[in-house]
Design a protein around this motif. Sequence first.
Motif, PDB file in Angstrom:
ATOM      1  N   TRP A  17     -43.184  15.061  -8.849  1.00 30.38           N
ATOM      2  CA  TRP A  17     -42.388  13.945  -9.357  1.00 30.38           C
ATOM      3  C   TRP A  17     -42.206  12.841  -8.316  1.00 30.38           C
ATOM      4  O   TRP A  17     -41.536  11.846  -8.601  1.00 30.38           O
ATOM      5  CB  TRP A  17     -41.003  14.435  -9.796  1.00 30.38           C
ATOM      6  N   GLN A  18     -42.802  12.995  -7.115  1.00 32.74           N
ATOM      7  CA  GLN A  18     -42.587  12.019  -6.063  1.00 32.74           C
ATOM      8  C   GLN A  18     -43.681  10.978  -5.974  1.00 32.74           C
ATOM      9  O   GLN A  18     -43.543   9.990  -5.236  1.00 32.74           O
ATOM     10  CB  GLN A  18     -42.450  12.718  -4.700  1.00 32.74           C
ATOM     11  N   ASP A  19     -44.791  11.174  -6.692  1.00 32.47           N
ATOM     12  CA  ASP A  19     -45.825  10.139  -6.673  1.00 32.47           C
ATOM     13  C   ASP A  19     -45.442   9.016  -7.630  1.00 32.47           C
ATOM     14  O   ASP A  19     -44.412   9.056  -8.306  1.00 32.47           O
ATOM     15  CB  ASP A  19     -47.188  10.736  -7.045  1.00 32.47           C
ATOM     16  N   GLY A  20     -46.282   7.968  -7.691  1.00 31.87           N
ATOM     17  CA  GLY A  20     -45.964   6.803  -8.513  1.00 31.87           C
ATOM     18  C   GLY A  20     -45.800   7.145  -9.980  1.00 31.87           C
ATOM     19  O   GLY A  20     -44.859   6.686 -10.637  1.00 31.87           O
ATOM     20  N   LEU A  21     -46.696   7.968 -10.520  1.00 31.99           N
ATOM     21  CA  LEU A  21     -46.619   8.332 -11.932  1.00 31.99           C
ATOM     22  C   LEU A  21     -45.372   9.170 -12.219  1.00 31.99           C
ATOM     23  O   LEU A  21     -44.712   8.999 -13.253  1.00 31.99           O
ATOM     24  CB  LEU A  21     -47.880   9.103 -12.339  1.00 31.99           C
ATOM     25  N   GLY A  22     -45.017  10.058 -11.296  1.00 32.08           N
ATOM     26  CA  GLY A  22     -43.825  10.881 -11.490  1.00 32.08           C
ATOM     27  C   GLY A  22     -42.561  10.047 -11.492  1.00 32.08           C
ATOM     28  O   GLY A  22     -41.667  10.266 -12.316  1.00 32.08           O
ATOM     29  N   ARG A  23     -42.474   9.096 -10.544  1.00 35.60           N
ATOM     30  CA  ARG A  23     -41.294   8.223 -10.522  1.00 35.60           C
ATOM     31  C   ARG A  23     -41.208   7.372 -11.781  1.00 35.60           C
ATOM     32  O   ARG A  23     -40.123   7.176 -12.330  1.00 35.60           O
ATOM     33  CB  ARG A  23     -41.331   7.341  -9.270  1.00 35.60           C
ATOM     34  N   ALA A  24     -42.354   6.869 -12.255  1.00 35.33           N
ATOM     35  CA  ALA A  24     -42.355   6.075 -13.487  1.00 35.33           C
ATOM     36  C   ALA A  24     -41.916   6.917 -14.686  1.00 35.33           C
ATOM     37  O   ALA A  24     -41.139   6.472 -15.537  1.00 35.33           O
ATOM     38  CB  ALA A  24     -43.740   5.476 -13.733  1.00 35.33           C
ATOM     39  N   GLY A  25     -42.407   8.170 -14.737  1.00 36.09           N
ATOM     40  CA  GLY A  25     -42.024   9.049 -15.830  1.00 36.09           C
ATOM     41  C   GLY A  25     -40.544   9.377 -15.798  1.00 36.09           C
ATOM     42  O   GLY A  25     -39.874   9.421 -16.840  1.00 36.09           O
ATOM     43  N   SER A  26     -40.010   9.619 -14.590  1.00 36.83           N
ATOM     44  CA  SER A  26     -38.586   9.907 -14.462  1.00 36.83           C
ATOM     45  C   SER A  26     -37.742   8.716 -14.909  1.00 36.83           C
ATOM     46  O   SER A  26     -36.744   8.874 -15.634  1.00 36.83           O
ATOM     47  CB  SER A  26     -38.250  10.272 -13.015  1.00 36.83           C
ATOM     48  N   ARG A  27     -38.150   7.502 -14.509  1.00 35.11           N
ATOM     49  CA  ARG A  27     -37.409   6.316 -14.909  1.00 35.11           C
ATOM     50  C   ARG A  27     -37.476   6.109 -16.417  1.00 35.11           C
ATOM     51  O   ARG A  27     -36.473   5.753 -17.055  1.00 35.11           O
ATOM     52  CB  ARG A  27     -37.969   5.095 -14.186  1.00 35.11           C
ATOM     53  N   CYS A  28     -38.648   6.322 -17.016  1.00 40.83           N
ATOM     54  CA  CYS A  28     -38.787   6.171 -18.471  1.00 40.83           C
ATOM     55  C   CYS A  28     -37.907   7.178 -19.211  1.00 40.83           C
ATOM     56  O   CYS A  28     -37.290   6.845 -20.234  1.00 40.83           O
ATOM     57  CB  CYS A  28     -40.250   6.354 -18.880  1.00 40.83           C
ATOM     58  N   ALA A  29     -37.837   8.400 -18.696  1.00 39.19           N
ATOM     59  CA  ALA A  29     -36.987   9.411 -19.330  1.00 39.19           C
ATOM     60  C   ALA A  29     -35.520   9.001 -19.261  1.00 39.19           C
ATOM     61  O   ALA A  29     -34.762   9.179 -20.232  1.00 39.19           O
ATOM     62  CB  ALA A  29     -37.188  10.761 -18.641  1.00 39.19           C
ATOM     63  N   GLN A  30     -35.101   8.437 -18.140  1.00 40.04           N
ATOM     64  CA  GLN A  30     -33.721   7.962 -18.025  1.00 40.04           C
ATOM     65  C   GLN A  30     -33.435   6.830 -19.011  1.00 40.04           C
ATOM     66  O   GLN A  30     -32.382   6.799 -19.649  1.00 40.04           O
ATOM     67  CB  GLN A  30     -33.454   7.492 -16.586  1.00 40.04           C
TER      68      GLN A  30
END
Length: 374
Positions: A17-30
Amino acid sequence: MASTRYVAEGGRRHSTWQDGLGRAGSRCAQILLLLTLITVAVYGLLQVRLLVIPVMIALILAAAIGPFVNLLRRKGVPGALATGIAFLGLLVLLGIVTTVIVLAVRSEWDELVAAATQGLDELEAFLLTGPLPVTQEQLMEGRQAVIDFATSQQVRSGALTGLSAATEFIAGTTLMIVVLFFFLKDGAKIWNFLLRPFKGRREAKLRRAGRRTLEVLGGYVRGTAIIALVDATAIGIALLILQVPLAIPLAIIVFLGAFIPLVGATVAGVLAALVALVANGPVVALIVTIIVIAVNQLEGDLLQPIVMGKSLELHALVILFALTAGTILAGIIGAVLAVPLAAVAWAILQVWTAEDPRVEDLNPDLPPAGSEPT
């Protein structure tokens, strides 16, 4: 677990979850979770709108009348008596406005019907002899379409819906009056009770947010009322001079319409122009239209910046979005409430994020307002 799986790369351990795609996915989920919560909250509030809308209106009116009640209390008037004076004064004012509208309509109704009949005949003659390619058959078809619609099942069902809406209006008005009385009488006690679970810095911010809410709502209502009074007086005097029927009721409609920003006063002015067209002919209607446009320009260029000041710190596009959303969710009453609620939301956000320069006492580490960043 998959959500905490680590991959060895060059002796280092990385979370998926620390790469660019993981951070983007986490933000989208929020964001999706936040939108879901907002949607559920709005849907729930709409289900009890008969309770929510009267409470909102009572809060706005209490914010506008509150300074008068506080003034009476500072003069030595007991709290209950000060509340009663302000409360009864508001009811008397609403009663006077309603009586004026009813008496004006009743006294001028026969004249309006006669003038409307003559005006429609003149309008029909103008359409037949004017530059527009309109024939007698087309006018007859249009008249028949109006008659058919007025006697249709859709209109009859709409009348039943209107009866139900009238019942809800009476119930909501009664609830609003009761809530308004208690807001004026025990508003501080109610707010203190709601803040009991909070302590320290968070309580201070909430109290500041509450004060800013009352400032924004009160300033908005009082400023809008002043602007609406100027608009209604100017247009009403013009209608009286031009001898347009129902001049006083139309001026009151202009006053009420001004509480819907951007479009309310304009729509009310268009209604006045239509009455002038039907009763006095196209020349008088054109003069009324020019006066309405001039008054709206005076309001937008002079009255709004001077009277409203900073009580409504919203861009015109934000106001338009708020009006649209409020109209979709709650109709006309939603359009009336949308803009002050949006202004309150923005003021609270500024307080909570320490972007309001008036919250330095809550943020001792915040640099003075207007200082340059270092």
